[in-house]
Motif scaffolding. Structure first.
Motif, PDB file in Angstrom:
ATOM      1  N   VAL A  61      26.843 -73.571  29.656  1.00  0.00           N
ATOM      2  CA  VAL A  61      27.122 -73.634  28.219  1.00  0.00           C
ATOM      3  C   VAL A  61      25.851 -73.273  27.477  1.00  0.00           C
ATOM      4  N   SER A  62      25.984 -72.388  26.503  1.00  0.00           N
ATOM      5  CA  SER A  62      24.799 -71.945  25.772  1.00  0.00           C
ATOM      6  C   SER A  62      24.141 -73.117  25.045  1.00  0.00           C
ATOM      7  N   PRO A  63      22.833 -73.324  25.227  1.00  0.00           N
ATOM      8  CA  PRO A  63      22.139 -74.417  24.537  1.00  0.00           C
ATOM      9  C   PRO A  63      22.191 -74.242  23.024  1.00  0.00           C
ATOM     10  N   PRO A  64      22.040 -75.327  22.285  1.00  0.00           N
ATOM     11  CA  PRO A  64      22.032 -75.240  20.817  1.00  0.00           C
ATOM     12  C   PRO A  64      20.827 -74.462  20.300  1.00  0.00           C
ATOM     13  N   ALA A  65      20.915 -74.090  19.039  1.00  0.00           N
ATOM     14  CA  ALA A  65      19.886 -73.231  18.433  1.00  0.00           C
ATOM     15  C   ALA A  65      18.502 -73.869  18.488  1.00  0.00           C
ATOM     16  N   LEU A  66      18.418 -75.182  18.287  1.00  0.00           N
ATOM     17  CA  LEU A  66      17.116 -75.849  18.296  1.00  0.00           C
ATOM     18  C   LEU A  66      16.456 -75.753  19.672  1.00  0.00           C
ATOM     19  N   SER A  67      17.252 -75.840  20.726  1.00  0.00           N
ATOM     20  CA  SER A  67      16.706 -75.722  22.076  1.00  0.00           C
ATOM     21  C   SER A  67      16.245 -74.294  22.345  1.00  0.00           C
ATOM     22  N   TRP A  68      16.994 -73.304  21.875  1.00  0.00           N
ATOM     23  CA  TRP A  68      16.562 -71.912  22.010  1.00  0.00           C
ATOM     24  C   TRP A  68      15.241 -71.691  21.286  1.00  0.00           C
ATOM     25  N   LEU A  69      15.152 -72.217  20.068  1.00  0.00           N
ATOM     26  CA  LEU A  69      13.919 -72.066  19.300  1.00  0.00           C
ATOM     27  C   LEU A  69      12.754 -72.729  20.029  1.00  0.00           C
ATOM     28  N   SER A  70      12.980 -73.905  20.575  1.00  0.00           N
ATOM     29  CA  SER A  70      11.919 -74.608  21.303  1.00  0.00           C
ATOM     30  C   SER A  70      11.482 -73.825  22.536  1.00  0.00           C
ATOM     31  N   ALA A  71      12.446 -73.223  23.247  1.00  0.00           N
ATOM     32  CA  ALA A  71      12.115 -72.427  24.424  1.00  0.00           C
ATOM     33  C   ALA A  71      11.292 -71.206  24.044  1.00  0.00           C
ATOM     34  N   VAL A  72      11.669 -70.561  22.958  1.00  0.00           N
ATOM     35  CA  VAL A  72      10.910 -69.387  22.486  1.00  0.00           C
ATOM     36  C   VAL A  72       9.503 -69.800  22.064  1.00  0.00           C
ATOM     37  N   MET A  73       9.389 -70.915  21.379  1.00  0.00           N
ATOM     38  CA  MET A  73       8.068 -71.391  20.966  1.00  0.00           C
ATOM     39  C   MET A  73       7.198 -71.727  22.169  1.00  0.00           C
TER      40      MET A  73
END
Length: 307
Positions: free
Chosen positions: A221-233
């Motif tokens: 399941v695709s992670p929520p936007a905040l988790s994507w942002l945290s991974a990119v950071m």
């Protein structure tokens, strides 16, 4: 860290910076680097539960390698086949495995606990240098190491929300032990390349090593936007840009002074967790942090020169 000192001296001599610039630039960059690396524990705490350790670490390494790749391409003519084997081995020990351990720990304990365990890196670097390469440990350093180990015991004995933080604290300490090996191996086996290229090569090879495990465990399941942002950071800010800043400091002021960022990382790790995640600073965390950082400070002090 000290593996790059021969390069550092010649580079610093070739591009001197005015004292007036040193007065604000170097402390400012050290503070910024401590804040950035301290934030990595916050981002792991947010994203690890949705991505899992391997997928999150792969994103961190791949994005970091992308940022650092120009440094590797700049010296591609100096890179021999043997360098790639060393990049892979040190990349696993010094990036892939510790990152996975910290991401695993972030799913099981507050970010502040994991950040404090990271402060033991300097201690384990000294122990590995003594055990494998015969570097001496003074009585002052030995006392500092003892204080640090007491701090680790206090940290591991703590509880949060009624649960033990022992597994996460031990994972963080194991990651720090691996950093201790990685720092010493880098010093001895990759000293013939610029440190920025070493960072790029090891992060790139670590990314390749983790990729199969990341694909096998990628979240369904695709992670929520905040988790994507945290991974990119984590990848862009805490790996790529942080390494760039780290090596700027290495070239300018040398390894010993740059290593003082070790004292700032756990401080910022606890602050960011408190501000953004409302994680409390427990008594065991405060005592452990004081013992570990005090031990690191004591172990890094040089004995007075004999006259």
């Amino acid at each position: 860290m000290s593996s790059s000192e021969p390069t550092l001296r010649s580079s610093a001599a070739a591009t001197p910076i005015a004292p007036a610039v040193h007065a604000w630039l170097t402390p400012g960059e050290l503070l910024l680097l401590g804040a950035v690396w301290g934030s990595s524990f916050l981002f792991m705490r947010i994203a690890a539960k949705d991505f899992g350790a391997f997928a999150l670490v792969e994103m961190r390494l791949a994005l970091g390698a992308l940022i650092l790749l120009p440094f590797l391409l700049r010296v591609k003519d100096q890179i021999k086949p043997s360098h790639w084997l060393r990049f892979l081995g040190i990349g696993i020990v010094n990036s892939a495995a510790p990152f996975v351990l910290f991401a695993w720990a972030a799913q099981r304990a507050p970010a502040g606990v994991v950040a404090i365990s990271n402060a033991t890196v300097v201690m384990f670097t000294s122990i590995v240098a003594w055990a494998l390469f015969g570097e001496k440990i003074s009585k002052r350093s030995a006392l500092g190491l003892l204080l640090g180990f007491i701090g680790v015991a206090v940290l591991a004995s703590g509880k949060t929300s009624g649960g033990s933080v022992l597994p996460a604290a031990l994972a963080g300490v194991l990651a720090s032990i691996l950093y201790g090996f990685g720092g010493n191996f880098t010093k001895r086996y990759l000293h013939d390349l610029p440190p920025s290229a070493v960072a790029a090569g090891t992060v790139l090879c670590a990314s390749i090593a983790v990729a199969p495990l990341a694909f096998a465990t990628w979240p369904s399941v695709s992670p929520p936007a905040l988790s994507w942002l945290s991974a990119v950071m984590l990848g862009v800010l805490c790996t790529g840009l942080a390494y760039f800043l780290y090596y700027r400091l290495l070239y300018r002021i040398g390894a010993p002074r740059t290593s003082t960022v070790t004292y700032l990382v756990p401080l910022f790790g606890v602050i960011w967790a408190w501000v953004f995640l409302s994680e409390p600073l427990t008594l065991s965390m405060a005592v452990a942090g004081a013992l570990i950082l005090g031990g690191v400070a004591l172990s890094q002090q040089r004995a007075p020169a004999k006259k």
